[in-house]
Design an enzyme around this catalytic site. Structure first.
Site, PDB file in Angstrom:
ATOM      1  CE  LYS A  50      -3.689  -2.521   2.283  1.00 37.92           C
ATOM      2  NZ  LYS A  50      -4.343  -2.922   3.545  1.00 37.92           N
ATOM      3  CD  GLN A  54      -3.026  -4.481   6.673  1.00 39.74           C
ATOM      4  OE1 GLN A  54      -2.961  -3.512   5.935  1.00 39.74           O
ATOM      5  NE2 GLN A  54      -3.703  -5.567   6.345  1.00 39.74           N
ATOM      6  CG  ASP A  87      -9.006  -0.193   5.119  1.00 41.23           C
ATOM      7  OD1 ASP A  87      -8.807  -0.470   3.919  1.00 41.23           O
ATOM      8  OD2 ASP A  87      -8.202  -0.470   6.029  1.00 41.23           O
TER       9      ASP A  87
END
Ligand code: NAP
Length: 292
Positions: A49, A93, A116
């Protein structure tokens, strides 16, 4: 379906838009990623990412925290990023250490920076078909279906897995009044009976359960579309790193029956990152228009 190719096309398009955006004197989008602990797979995902941000021209910040961190310290780190005007998007994460509530962490992220799309507010908006951030993996799958101009209207779709990050949002998006979408969706989980028979009726199957090679040839009808979300590490002595990556689909035997199928790797994985980058740009755009 070539996720690598479509992801690259999405990133190339973003690169051009960002170059123009910066030329207009606006600040490049800034994604802040928090990585707790040293999980190998998480390190890999966050690493790609961050690399993609660099590739496109975004600013990225990686905050590494030890897995001994308290929940409160982590929440405070998120609040600081929420209050930092230079940051457009925040991702934490997953998975997190067991002592930390993932839901609390997700819901502490400012919903307008939740790229997200896991925040309850964004989830709720997605369920209602309202604008907001859509979780990156299902969003990436919708982009893939769109790219290949697959008309999913009226299809029987089966989603295997009901997690909040993949299966459940996928089922909502496929059943939405959109195209791709407009499917009649069945969602399967570990208590589903007759899963083979249910899958055999499907025009479109999204396998997102995390069980390597679960979906076999006898579960798929001729001409079906199969999307493999699974990423599992299975021991493989022939590989230098000691493991191979496997999807949830027995690709070799299922592929000949399909009209479209995604490989692992090179299918949904790259699309997840492309979708995250799209969300981050949208976060920056929305912030800019709030300021204007
Ligand atoms: P998860 O939270 O573990 O959820 C798995 C789901 O599968 C659960 O709903 C579970 O049912 C269901 N399930 C498990 N065994 C089953 C069975 N035998 N039959 C039917 N359903 C079964 O996993 P996740 O986070 O959604 O991830 C799923 C997979 O996708 C993993 O391999 C993960 O690594 C991968 N993934 C890939 C990407 C990508 O970018 N490609 C992104 C995210 C995740 P219950 O609810 O009943 O337990």
């Amino acid at each position: 379906m070539d996720g690598q190719l479509v992801s690259q096309a999405t990133k190339d398009e973003l690169k051009i838009r960002i170059a123009q955006w910066v030329k207009e004197g606006k600040k490049a989008p800034h994604l802040a990623a928090i990585l707790v602990g040293h999980n190998g797979a998480s390190e890999t995902y966050v690493g790609s990412k961050v690399r993609t941000c660099e590739e496109i021209g975004y600013v990225s910040t990686l905050i590494r925290l030890e897995d001994t961190i308290s929940e409160e310290r982590l929440l405070q780190t998120i609040r600081d990023l929420n209050n930092d005007d230079a940051v457009d998007g925040i991702l934490v994460q997953l998975p997190l250490p067991k002592s930390i509530s993932e839901q609390k962490v997700i819901d502490t992220i400012d919903a307008s920076k939740d790229v997200d799309g896991f925040h309850s507010l964004n989830m709720g908006r997605m369920v209602q078909g309202l604008p907001g951030f859509v979780p990156a993996t299902p969003h990436g799958i919708m982009l893939l279906l769109e790219y290949y101009k697959i008309d999913t209207r009226g299809m029987n779709a089966v989603v295997i897995g009901r997690s909040n990050i993949v299966g459940r949002p996928m089922s909502i998006l496929l059943s939405g009044a959109t195209n791709p979408g407009n499917c009649t969706v069945t969602i399967c989980h570990s208590h589903t009976r007759n899963i083979k028979a249910i899958c055999r009726e499907a025009d479109l199957i999204v396998a997102a359960l995390g069980k390597p090679l679960f979906l076999t040839e006898d579960m798929v009808k001729e001409g079906a579309i199969v999307i493999d979300v699974g990423i599992s590490r299975v021991p493989d002595a022939s590989k230098k790193r000691g493991y191979a990556i496997r999807g949830d689909v027995d690709f070799e035997n299922v592929a000949p029956k399909c009209s479209y199928i995604t490989p692992v790797p090179g299918g949904v994985g790259p699309m997840t990152i492309a979708a995250l980058m799209r969300n981050t740009f949208r976060a920056a755009e929305a912030k800019q228009s709030r300021k204007a």
